[in-house]
Design a protein around this motif. Structure first.
Motif, PDB file in Angstrom:
ATOM      1  N   PRO A 175      -5.537  -4.383   0.139  1.00 49.62           N
ATOM      2  CA  PRO A 175      -6.000  -4.533  -1.255  1.00 49.62           C
ATOM      3  C   PRO A 175      -6.253  -3.200  -1.931  1.00 49.62           C
ATOM      4  CG  PRO A 175      -7.079  -6.152   0.140  1.00 49.62           C
ATOM      5  CD  PRO A 175      -6.315  -5.235   1.061  1.00 49.62           C
ATOM      6  N   LEU A 176      -6.779  -2.226  -1.192  1.00 54.46           N
ATOM      7  CA  LEU A 176      -7.026  -0.908  -1.775  1.00 54.46           C
ATOM      8  C   LEU A 176      -5.720  -0.268  -2.230  1.00 54.46           C
ATOM      9  CD1 LEU A 176      -8.980   1.472  -2.340  1.00 54.46           C
ATOM     10  CD2 LEU A 176      -8.513   2.259  -0.009  1.00 54.46           C
ATOM     11  N   GLU A 177      -4.678  -0.394  -1.421  1.00 58.37           N
ATOM     12  CA  GLU A 177      -3.388   0.193  -1.767  1.00 58.37           C
ATOM     13  C   GLU A 177      -2.768  -0.513  -2.964  1.00 58.37           C
ATOM     14  OE1 GLU A 177      -1.543   1.801   2.445  1.00 58.37           O
ATOM     15  OE2 GLU A 177      -1.766  -0.359   2.194  1.00 58.37           O
ATOM     16  N   MET A 178      -2.932  -1.824  -3.065  1.00 56.44           N
ATOM     17  CA  MET A 178      -2.373  -2.564  -4.204  1.00 56.44           C
ATOM     18  C   MET A 178      -3.092  -2.205  -5.499  1.00 56.44           C
ATOM     19  SD  MET A 178       0.266  -4.265  -3.386  1.00 56.44           S
ATOM     20  CE  MET A 178       0.437  -5.313  -4.834  1.00 56.44           C
ATOM     21  N   ALA A 179      -4.411  -2.137  -5.454  1.00 55.40           N
ATOM     22  CA  ALA A 179      -5.159  -1.749  -6.652  1.00 55.40           C
ATOM     23  C   ALA A 179      -4.771  -0.342  -7.076  1.00 55.40           C
ATOM     24  CB  ALA A 179      -6.661  -1.833  -6.385  1.00 55.40           C
ATOM     25  N   SER A 180      -4.598   0.545  -6.114  1.00 53.99           N
ATOM     26  CA  SER A 180      -4.216   1.920  -6.413  1.00 53.99           C
ATOM     27  C   SER A 180      -2.826   1.970  -7.045  1.00 53.99           C
ATOM     28  CB  SER A 180      -4.256   2.758  -5.134  1.00 53.99           C
ATOM     29  OG  SER A 180      -3.887   4.093  -5.385  1.00 53.99           O
ATOM     30  N   ALA A 181      -1.883   1.156  -6.548  1.00 49.57           N
ATOM     31  CA  ALA A 181      -0.521   1.142  -7.095  1.00 49.57           C
ATOM     32  C   ALA A 181      -0.526   0.730  -8.564  1.00 49.57           C
ATOM     33  CB  ALA A 181       0.351   0.203  -6.282  1.00 49.57           C
ATOM     34  N   PHE A 182      -1.375  -0.238  -8.921  1.00 51.36           N
ATOM     35  CA  PHE A 182      -1.416  -0.723 -10.300  1.00 51.36           C
ATOM     36  C   PHE A 182      -2.035   0.282 -11.257  1.00 51.36           C
ATOM     37  CE2 PHE A 182       0.310  -4.566  -8.958  1.00 51.36           C
ATOM     38  CZ  PHE A 182       0.457  -5.462 -10.009  1.00 51.36           C
ATOM     39  N   THR A 183      -2.794   1.277 -10.722  1.00 50.78           N
ATOM     40  CA  THR A 183      -3.362   2.288 -11.626  1.00 50.78           C
ATOM     41  C   THR A 183      -2.260   3.093 -12.299  1.00 50.78           C
ATOM     42  OG1 THR A 183      -3.541   3.986  -9.879  1.00 50.78           O
ATOM     43  CG2 THR A 183      -5.427   2.516 -10.189  1.00 50.78           C
ATOM     44  N   GLY A 184      -1.090   3.215 -11.650  1.00 48.54           N
ATOM     45  CA  GLY A 184       0.013   3.978 -12.234  1.00 48.54           C
ATOM     46  C   GLY A 184       0.515   3.394 -13.532  1.00 48.54           C
ATOM     47  N   PHE A 185       0.421   2.072 -13.701  1.00 44.82           N
ATOM     48  CA  PHE A 185       0.917   1.439 -14.926  1.00 44.82           C
ATOM     49  C   PHE A 185       0.067   1.806 -16.141  1.00 44.82           C
ATOM     50  CE2 PHE A 185       2.202  -1.988 -11.722  1.00 44.82           C
ATOM     51  CZ  PHE A 185       3.444  -1.430 -11.528  1.00 44.82           C
ATOM     52  N   VAL A 186      -1.239   1.979 -15.932  1.00 48.25           N
ATOM     53  CA  VAL A 186      -2.125   2.293 -17.067  1.00 48.25           C
ATOM     54  C   VAL A 186      -2.508   3.767 -17.083  1.00 48.25           C
ATOM     55  CG1 VAL A 186      -3.058  -0.031 -17.252  1.00 48.25           C
ATOM     56  CG2 VAL A 186      -4.124   1.586 -15.671  1.00 48.25           C
ATOM     57  N   ASN A 187      -1.835   4.583 -16.275  1.00 47.57           N
ATOM     58  CA  ASN A 187      -2.145   6.009 -16.203  1.00 47.57           C
ATOM     59  C   ASN A 187      -0.871   6.847 -16.301  1.00 47.57           C
ATOM     60  OD1 ASN A 187      -4.126   8.090 -15.930  1.00 47.57           O
ATOM     61  ND2 ASN A 187      -3.569   8.341 -13.772  1.00 47.57           N
ATOM     62  N   GLN A 188       0.067   6.374 -17.137  1.00 45.87           N
ATOM     63  CA  GLN A 188       1.305   7.105 -17.422  1.00 45.87           C
ATOM     64  C   GLN A 188       2.121   7.420 -16.157  1.00 45.87           C
ATOM     65  OE1 GLN A 188       0.374  10.528 -19.823  1.00 45.87           O
ATOM     66  NE2 GLN A 188      -0.489   9.304 -21.476  1.00 45.87           N
ATOM     67  N   GLY A 189       2.083   6.477 -15.221  1.00 49.65           N
ATOM     68  CA  GLY A 189       2.905   6.606 -14.028  1.00 49.65           C
ATOM     69  C   GLY A 189       2.324   7.467 -12.930  1.00 49.65           C
ATOM     70  N   THR A 190       1.123   8.026 -13.153  1.00 49.43           N
ATOM     71  CA  THR A 190       0.472   8.869 -12.145  1.00 49.43           C
ATOM     72  C   THR A 190      -0.534   8.050 -11.352  1.00 49.43           C
ATOM     73  OG1 THR A 190       0.698  10.823 -13.538  1.00 49.43           O
ATOM     74  CG2 THR A 190      -0.932  10.924 -11.770  1.00 49.43           C
ATOM     75  N   VAL A 191      -0.509   8.218 -10.031  1.00 45.20           N
ATOM     76  CA  VAL A 191      -1.459   7.525  -9.160  1.00 45.20           C
ATOM     77  C   VAL A 191      -2.328   8.558  -8.471  1.00 45.20           C
ATOM     78  CG1 VAL A 191      -1.733   6.024  -7.150  1.00 45.20           C
ATOM     79  CG2 VAL A 191       0.120   5.599  -8.788  1.00 45.20           C
ATOM     80  N   LYS A 192      -3.633   8.434  -8.642  1.00 44.29           N
ATOM     81  CA  LYS A 192      -4.591   9.314  -7.960  1.00 44.29           C
ATOM     82  C   LYS A 192      -5.014   8.662  -6.643  1.00 44.29           C
ATOM     83  CE  LYS A 192      -4.923  12.217 -11.482  1.00 44.29           C
ATOM     84  NZ  LYS A 192      -6.177  12.369 -12.235  1.00 44.29           N
ATOM     85  N   ARG A 193      -5.141   9.479  -5.621  1.00 44.28           N
ATOM     86  CA  ARG A 193      -5.571   8.945  -4.328  1.00 44.28           C
ATOM     87  C   ARG A 193      -6.989   8.385  -4.447  1.00 44.28           C
ATOM     88  NH1 ARG A 193      -5.214  13.311   0.025  1.00 44.28           N
ATOM     89  NH2 ARG A 193      -7.096  14.091  -0.993  1.00 44.28           N
ATOM     90  N   PRO A 194      -7.216   7.161  -4.006  1.00 45.49           N
ATOM     91  CA  PRO A 194      -8.546   6.569  -4.154  1.00 45.49           C
ATOM     92  C   PRO A 194      -9.571   7.250  -3.245  1.00 45.49           C
ATOM     93  CG  PRO A 194      -7.120   5.099  -2.904  1.00 45.49           C
ATOM     94  CD  PRO A 194      -6.256   6.218  -3.398  1.00 45.49           C
ATOM     95  N   TYR A 195     -10.772   7.355  -3.750  1.00 42.66           N
ATOM     96  CA  TYR A 195     -11.872   7.880  -2.932  1.00 42.66           C
ATOM     97  C   TYR A 195     -13.171   7.259  -3.393  1.00 42.66           C
ATOM     98  CZ  TYR A 195     -13.044  11.084  -6.820  1.00 42.66           C
ATOM     99  OH  TYR A 195     -13.399  11.615  -8.037  1.00 42.66           O
ATOM    100  N   LEU A 196     -14.141   7.243  -2.499  1.00 41.62           N
ATOM    101  CA  LEU A 196     -15.420   6.597  -2.774  1.00 41.62           C
ATOM    102  C   LEU A 196     -16.586   7.582  -2.695  1.00 41.62           C
ATOM    103  CD1 LEU A 196     -16.551   3.139  -1.635  1.00 41.62           C
ATOM    104  CD2 LEU A 196     -18.028   5.040  -1.065  1.00 41.62           C
ATOM    105  N   ILE A 197     -16.498   8.570  -1.833  1.00 44.94           N
ATOM    106  CA  ILE A 197     -17.597   9.525  -1.641  1.00 44.94           C
ATOM    107  C   ILE A 197     -17.322  10.788  -2.452  1.00 44.94           C
ATOM    108  CG2 ILE A 197     -18.845  10.933   0.034  1.00 44.94           C
ATOM    109  CD1 ILE A 197     -18.132   8.847   2.145  1.00 44.94           C
TER     110      ILE A 197
END
Length: 864
Positions: free
Chosen positions: A653-675
């Motif tokens: 699920p984390l990878e899928m949510a991260s992949a969808f960020t590219g659609f609303v961020n001009q095709g750029t995906v930032k590596r997810p982090y929590l800390i």
């Protein structure tokens, strides 16, 4: 009985002389005048005397008297002539030699003696010659005691100087077992990790009245003594002697802090000695305010609460500034004997202690308006709580899966260190507490409601031997359980008992930063459920992967938004004579349809055709950018067959949510982090976000997966898909992009959606892939409504600032024929679609459309 020393008046020279001491009671004595040397015989009766005879010169002394010489008086004084009934002391004491004749009953016996020096006479008994010198003994004892005192004092001072150097080490030891705080992005508490709960407040965090009340109870002269209150020690000593028992202590707050630091409760002189040394050392190193703050943060108040900050939370569920004076008194009554005076364990003893304090306050004329009735109310409220309750039962943790993740990161940073004993870490995360605390209760209620409605029905769907996916699942669960040091019976994975609860995994990410805003790893976290499904679980994604597939094909230029696709049965013959025929949900086919319609209706046949156009090399290239930039990871997880188009790859699920960020961020995906940052008790930064792949995704910090204009085209397409997904059934009415997903046998239900401010993935299913959710367990029927409920609740509370979709900047809008996908002619039914700047529509439509048929007349029919 003794008589005062009289004087006599010499009958020869008429000058006064002092009689020898001790004055005899009876008898005859010859006295020689100290001035004229003439002699007289005195007769003593009952310590009184009279001149019996004046001895003439050359007159022999009688047989019954003995002569003696008095010493000279340096300053003679004038004596009154009298019968010597009144006697007065001279200004200076005379020294004399004397012969004293004691009169016996029959014959008087003459005794001759010489007077001893004054020191010896003062130390000897009256009329007795001492056998040894008490003065010498006293002098010797005094000298020995003085020597021992000087020696002990020197040793004590040397110990204080040595201890002074050790004070920083002692203070550092206090930081052990201090709770580790996990904070959200705004500094609010999310969770704590501790074995011992210790306060970490500053002195200014406590009300002045609380400090005043504490000092009046424990150490009234705190700001005036140097570590030890000698007056209090004497007072307590005499009181304990009078009562023949221990009634009162005399330890100052500095001494109590020293006792806390030494952690030695033995009643021994050695412990008292070390405690006093440390008290003086603390006073020389720390200010009074620092000593008081450290004491207030570490004194034990019972039930596992160390420090007043923790005591306030445990007993009254408040912060210190909200306390009433009565509550302050109750808390300040605890340090001397927290178990004995616990209002939960021993309310009667506690109330007795409080009344004694109130009486003391009245005697001192302070805090006269304290209300006894309030104390009664406190005890009444506390009586409903268990006497065995501890701070561990009130552990604050609104994100247990996050806590476990942080615990793992801390352990990896500190190596062999015990993170509980070290303690005092501050972990600032990217979480939003407001959103995080909504998720758990909302998910539990939603799943319970969905099960009761029959949308989720547990169905066993596989009786054949375990597939590689099942084995991988089992192995992953075992690994996680071992890491959490819990016992997991692997055989139970096949039983319904351990897999009866349907699970939900949820993760929300801020698209432009990659920060994780909230996480839900599954049902309630406990010893048998510690597997974080949001980050550690990988499952088949179903149709939700089609968003990534379509974006890849559009970016590669092999399809456009207006492309028409034939929705018809497909047959593929593989190696070994095996055939594969992808099927649409419900088994229906719609003929030629637009790409938008194919995505909205989630047509499997269309997705396979898109994958064919992109080709295996193109699929691998884009999926490598999206999910597998690391070669080892790709080799372990990637499979390049056409079934990939239908979501057969296992993605978290984390990878899928991260992949969808590219659609609303001009095709750029930032590596997810929590800390964001971790600091230790000294404030030293141990961890900083940016350079670490926190979730072990083996991804770079940032990657461009598609072009900006491709992202704008996908937003346009996925808006319709999101609106038609079922999120409206969860109460959400805003704009979004999204895609549902359902796997074979309804094992997995997905909805992944996004807005400019939030990308959110929702997965629902059973841990064991042998079980499905029944025919109603669709992504649009189960996962999408939960997505809608979550985001709707977040919007209502304005937890996350909402950002509207912006107008396209890079993609170009074209009017196309909705029936052919080409540029529209005057007779064409027109549709507006976005195209890449370098991939416009292919020519102008030349067909003569006599009647316009809207293909999108009934898009909702048969959707899921």
């Amino acid at each position: 009985m003794s008589a005062p020393s009289p004087k006599y008046l010499c009958p020869h020279c008429q000058k006064a002389s002092r009689l020898p001491e001790p004055i005899p009671r009876e008898g005859k004595f010859q006295l020689t005048c100290a001035h004229c040397k003439e002699k007289v015989i005195l007769n003593f009766t009952d310590y009184r005397f009279e001149i019996l005879q004046v001895v003439a010169k050359e007159t022999p002394v009688s047989d019954t008297a003995q002569s003696f010489q008095p010493f000279k008086i340096p300053t003679p004084s004038i004596a009154k002539p009298s019968s010597f009934k009144e006697r007065s002391e001279p200004k200076s004491k005379p020294f004399w030699e004397r012969k004293v004749v004691f009169e016996r009953e029959r014959e008087p016996e003459v005794r001759t003696f010489k007077p001893k020096p004054l020191k010896q006479r003062l130390s000897s008994g009256r009329g007795k010659s001492p056998s040894f010198s008490y003065v010498k003994l006293a002098f010797t004892l005094t000298s020995v005691c003085l020597f021992l005192f000087i020696l002990g004092f020197s040793y004590f001072v040397a110990g204080v100087l040595t201890t002074k150097k050790e004070v920083p080490m002692y203070l550092e030891s206090l930081s052990k077992n201090i709770p580790t705080k996990i904070l959200d992005r705004n500094g609010q508490m999310v969770s704590e990790i501790f074995q011992k709960r210790t306060s970490t407040l500053h002195l200014q965090d406590y009300p002045e009245d609380m400090i005043s009340i504490l000092l009046n109870i424990e150490d009234q002269k705190f700001f005036f003594h140097g570590g030890i209150d000698y007056t209090a020690i004497l007072r307590a000593f005499f009181k304990n002697i009078i009562n023949l028992s221990y009634k009162q202590g005399a330890s100052t707050i500095t001494q109590q802090l020293a006792r806390i630091i030494l952690d030695d409760r033995r009643k021994s002189l050695n412990r008292k000695w070390r405690e006093a040394q440390l008290a003086f050392a603390l006073e020389s190193v720390l200010t009074k305010e620092q000593i008081l703050e450290t004491y207030m943060n570490h004194v034990y108040l019972g039930h596992g609460a160390f420090g007043f900050g923790e005591g306030v939370k445990f007993y009254f569920q408040k912060n210190p500034m909200e306390l009433s004076k009565e509550e302050m008194v109750l808390l300040a009554s605890l340090p001397s004997a927290p178990n004995k005076y616990s209002p939960l364990k021993n309310p009667e003893g506690s109330y007795t202690r409080v009344r004694a304090i109130l009486q003391m306050f009245r005697n001192r004329g302070i805090y006269p308006n304290l209300d006894r009735e309030k104390f009664v109310s406190f005890y009444h409220n506390l009586s409903t709580r268990s006497p065995n309750e501890t701070v561990f039962g009130s552990r604050q943790d609104i994100a247990p899966y996050v806590t476990e993740h942080v615990r793992g990161i801390l352990s990896s940073l500190e190596g062999d260190k015990n993170i509980y004993e070290s303690g005092g870490y501050t972990v600032k995360t990217t979480l939003d507490r407001g959103a995080q605390e909504l998720i758990g209760p909302m998910v539990r209620e939603y799943l319970s409601k969905t099960r009761k409605s029959g949308k989720i029905q547990k169905k066993r769907i596989r009786l054949k031997p375990e597939s590689p996916m099942d084995l991988a699942f089992r192995q992953k669960m075992e690994e996680v359980t071992i890491l959490n040091e819990m016992v997991w019976n692997t055989e139970s994975l096949d039983s319904e008992k351990d897999t009866s609860a349907v699970q939900a995994a949820i993760v929300g990410i801020q698209p432009n930063t990659g920060q994780v805003l909230f996480i839900h790893g599954g049902e309630e976290f406990n010893s048998q459920n510690q597997f974080n499904r949001a980050t550690q679980m990988r499952r088949q994604t179903g149709s939700s992967i089609k968003a990534v597939l379509y974006a890849s094909a559009i970016d590669a230029g092999v399809i456009q938004a207006g492309t028409r696709i034939l929705d018809a049965p497909l047959y593929y013959r593989g190696g070994g004579g095996k055939e594969w025929a992808p099927e649409n949900l419900g088994g229906s086919f719609d003929g030629e349809i637009s790409l938008r319609t194919a995505l909205v209706k989630s047509k499997n046949t269309a997705a396979v055709q898109v994958a064919e156009r992109l080709g295996s090399a193109g699929i691998e290239r884009y999926f490598t950018k999206y999910f597998f930039p690391n070669d080892a990871e790709k080799k372990a997880r990637y499979r390049g067959d056409l079934s990939l188009a239908l979501g057969t790859l296992e993605i978290s699920p984390l990878e899928m949510a991260s992949a969808f960020t590219g659609f609303v961020n001009q095709g750029t995906v930032k590596r997810p982090y929590l800390i964001q940052r971790i600091t230790n008790a000294k404030g030293v930064v141990l961890y900083e976000a940016g350079g670490t792949d926190e979730f072990k995704l083996k991804l770079p910090p940032e990657r461009q997966v598609i072009r900006p204009d491709t992202a704008e085209v996908m937003v346009s397409l996925l808006r319709d898909s999101g609106r038609a997904s079922g999120v409206r059934n969860g109460g959400y009415v805003g704009d979004l992009i999204g895609k549902t997903g359902t796997t074979n046998d309804y094992k997995d239900a997905w909805f992944v959606g996004a807005r400019p401010d939030l990308a959110l993935a929702v997965w629902i299913g059973y841990d064991n892939p042998k079980f499905g959710m029944g025919g109603s367990g669709l992504g649009g029927a189960v996962a999408a409504p939960l997505w809608g409920e979550i985001v709707s609740a977040i919007d209502k509370k304005n937890i996350i600032p909402k950002i509207q979709f912006s107008q396209p900047v890079y993609a170009k809008s074209h009017k196309i024929c909705s029936l052919t996908g080409k540029l529209a002619s005057p007779t064409c039914p027109v549709a507006n679609e976005l195209y890449l700047s370098d991939h416009p529509p292919e020519g102008i439509c030349t067909e003569d459309h006599k009647s316009v048929q809207s293909e999108n007349k009934d898009l909702m029919k048969g959707l899921y």
